[in-house]
Design a protein around this motif. Structure first.
Motif, short mmCIF file in Angstrom:
data_model
loop_
_atom_site.label_atom_id
_atom_site.label_comp_id
_atom_site.label_asym_id
_atom_site.label_seq_id
_atom_site.Cartn_x
_atom_site.Cartn_y
_atom_site.Cartn_z
N SER A 199 0.85 -1.19 0.00
CA SER A 199 0.00 0.00 0.00
C SER A 199 0.88 1.24 0.00
N MET A 200 0.42 2.27 -0.71
CA MET A 200 1.19 3.51 -0.78
C MET A 200 0.24 4.67 -1.07
N GLN A 201 0.27 5.69 -0.21
CA GLN A 201 -0.59 6.85 -0.36
C GLN A 201 0.26 8.10 -0.54
N TYR A 202 -0.11 8.92 -1.54
CA TYR A 202 0.58 10.19 -1.74
C TYR A 202 0.07 11.20 -0.70
N ARG A 203 0.99 11.68 0.11
CA ARG A 203 0.59 12.58 1.20
C ARG A 203 0.02 13.90 0.68
N SER A 204 0.57 14.40 -0.43
CA SER A 204 0.15 15.71 -0.93
C SER A 204 -1.31 15.73 -1.37
N SER A 205 -1.75 14.63 -2.00
CA SER A 205 -3.12 14.58 -2.54
C SER A 205 -4.05 13.67 -1.76
N GLY A 206 -3.47 12.80 -0.94
CA GLY A 206 -4.29 11.83 -0.22
C GLY A 206 -4.69 10.64 -1.06
N THR A 207 -4.18 10.56 -2.30
CA THR A 207 -4.53 9.47 -3.21
C THR A 207 -3.89 8.16 -2.77
N LEU A 208 -4.71 7.12 -2.64
CA LEU A 208 -4.21 5.79 -2.34
C LEU A 208 -3.85 5.13 -3.67
N ALA A 209 -2.57 5.21 -4.05
CA ALA A 209 -2.12 4.77 -5.37
C ALA A 209 -1.89 3.26 -5.46
N ALA A 210 -1.58 2.64 -4.33
CA ALA A 210 -1.46 1.18 -4.25
C ALA A 210 -2.24 0.74 -3.02
N ASP A 211 -3.16 -0.22 -3.23
CA ASP A 211 -4.09 -0.60 -2.17
C ASP A 211 -4.01 -2.11 -1.94
N ASN A 212 -3.13 -2.51 -1.01
CA ASN A 212 -2.97 -3.93 -0.69
C ASN A 212 -2.68 -4.74 -1.96
N LEU A 213 -1.77 -4.24 -2.75
CA LEU A 213 -1.48 -4.79 -4.08
C LEU A 213 -0.46 -5.91 -4.00
N SER A 214 -0.73 -7.00 -4.70
CA SER A 214 0.19 -8.15 -4.73
C SER A 214 0.37 -8.62 -6.16
N LEU A 215 1.62 -8.86 -6.55
CA LEU A 215 1.92 -9.47 -7.85
C LEU A 215 3.35 -9.99 -7.84
N ASP A 216 3.60 -10.99 -8.66
CA ASP A 216 4.93 -11.57 -8.82
C ASP A 216 5.24 -11.70 -10.29
N ILE A 217 6.48 -11.40 -10.66
CA ILE A 217 6.96 -11.59 -12.04
C ILE A 217 8.22 -12.43 -11.97
N ALA A 218 8.23 -13.55 -12.67
CA ALA A 218 9.37 -14.47 -12.63
C ALA A 218 10.42 -14.10 -13.66
N GLU A 219 11.63 -14.57 -13.44
CA GLU A 219 12.74 -14.38 -14.37
C GLU A 219 12.33 -14.87 -15.75
N GLY A 220 12.57 -14.03 -16.76
CA GLY A 220 12.32 -14.44 -18.13
C GLY A 220 10.93 -14.20 -18.65
N GLU A 221 10.03 -13.68 -17.83
CA GLU A 221 8.66 -13.43 -18.27
C GLU A 221 8.57 -12.16 -19.15
N PHE A 222 7.52 -12.11 -19.94
CA PHE A 222 7.12 -10.91 -20.67
C PHE A 222 5.72 -10.58 -20.18
N VAL A 223 5.56 -9.43 -19.53
CA VAL A 223 4.29 -9.10 -18.87
C VAL A 223 3.81 -7.71 -19.30
N PHE A 224 2.52 -7.61 -19.60
CA PHE A 224 1.87 -6.31 -19.80
C PHE A 224 1.20 -5.90 -18.49
N LEU A 225 1.41 -4.65 -18.09
CA LEU A 225 0.70 -4.06 -16.96
C LEU A 225 -0.22 -3.00 -17.53
N VAL A 226 -1.54 -3.20 -17.38
CA VAL A 226 -2.50 -2.33 -18.05
C VAL A 226 -3.50 -1.76 -17.05
N GLY A 227 -4.19 -0.72 -17.49
CA GLY A 227 -5.20 -0.10 -16.65
C GLY A 227 -5.45 1.32 -17.10
#
Length: 229
Positions: free
Chosen positions: A8-36
């Motif tokens: 979790s990570m919140q920007y103090r200046s704006s109060g925006t919760l930019a990461a909310d209990n976020l979990s992910l793993d990327i293994a060696e050699g993977e090709f991954v798209f992160l979208v949103g």
């Protein structure tokens, strides 16, 4: 390689919760798209991975470095294991193609001999052979992006992070760049592409992690990136 658990990570200046209990793993050699969508937390994840910002809580490890406990003097060592490609290229305008790529080696202390051996190899790999002496303004947008790829690749990083790398390219050049990143991945480098371009993602049968409101809402291999993600 990349491990985030309950981050979790919140920007103090704006109060925006930019990461909310976020979990992910990327293994060696993977090709991954992160979208949103815009504001979903994609840029914050990049900043967390490069040590630009710190998480408020959770586990965060990358390339053997624990980002919860890393000292600031160790950040350059971490960043040498990463290659970052930006949407706006960030090339040095008064340096040639060769000099732009060589500079990335120079700042990490590579010898002149290492630079002479490595830079031509990488420029050939990304299809810029014969363009070594040209300045950025003498190149097309696609060629400038290839210089950015070469610069990210030249120090043999374990992970390449491409932040909206096709944002300034037309569809044909975008596809060319993605095929180049796929080739680099096939040579052994882990690749994380952060994008919002659905058509491009759907053209490749890769793992797709979808983010919304700082949370992972979908994680599928060969998945379609559409409205349901």
């Amino acid at each position: 390689m990349v491990h985030l658990k309950d981050v979790s990570m919140q920007y103090r200046s704006s109060g925006t919760l930019a990461a909310d209990n976020l979990s992910l793993d990327i293994a060696e050699g993977e090709f991954v798209f992160l979208v949103g969508p815009s504001g979903s937390g994609k840029t914050t994840i990049i900043k967390l991975l490069t040590g630009e910002v710190q998480a408020d809580s959770g586990e965060l490890e990358i390339n053997g470095y624990d980002l919860r406990t890393i000292r600031r003097r160790r950040l350059p060592a971490l960043r040498r294991t990463l290659g970052v490609i930006f949407q706006d290229f960030r090339l040095i305008e008064d340096k040639s193609v060769y000099e732009n790529v060589a500079f990335a080696m120079h700042i990490v202390g590579a010898s002149k001999r290492e630079i002479r051996e490595r830079v031509p190899y990488v420029l050939k790999l990304v299809g810029l052979e014969g363009r070594e002496k040209r300045l950025p303004q003498e190149l097309s947008g696609g060629e400038q992006q290839r210089v950015a790829v070469a610069r990210a690749l030249v120090n043999s990083p374990r992970l390449i992070i491409a932040d909206e790398p096709t944002g300034n390219l037309d569809p044909a050049k975008s596809l060319e760049l993605m095929l180049l990143l796929q080739k680099i991945n096939e040579l052994g480098t882990t690749v994380l592409v952060v994008t919002h371009e659905k058509e491009l993602v759907n053209a490749f049968a890769k793992r797709v992690i979808s983010i919304e409101n700082g949370k992972v809402v979908s994680d599928r291999t060969g998945g379609y990136y559409g409205h349901e993600a």
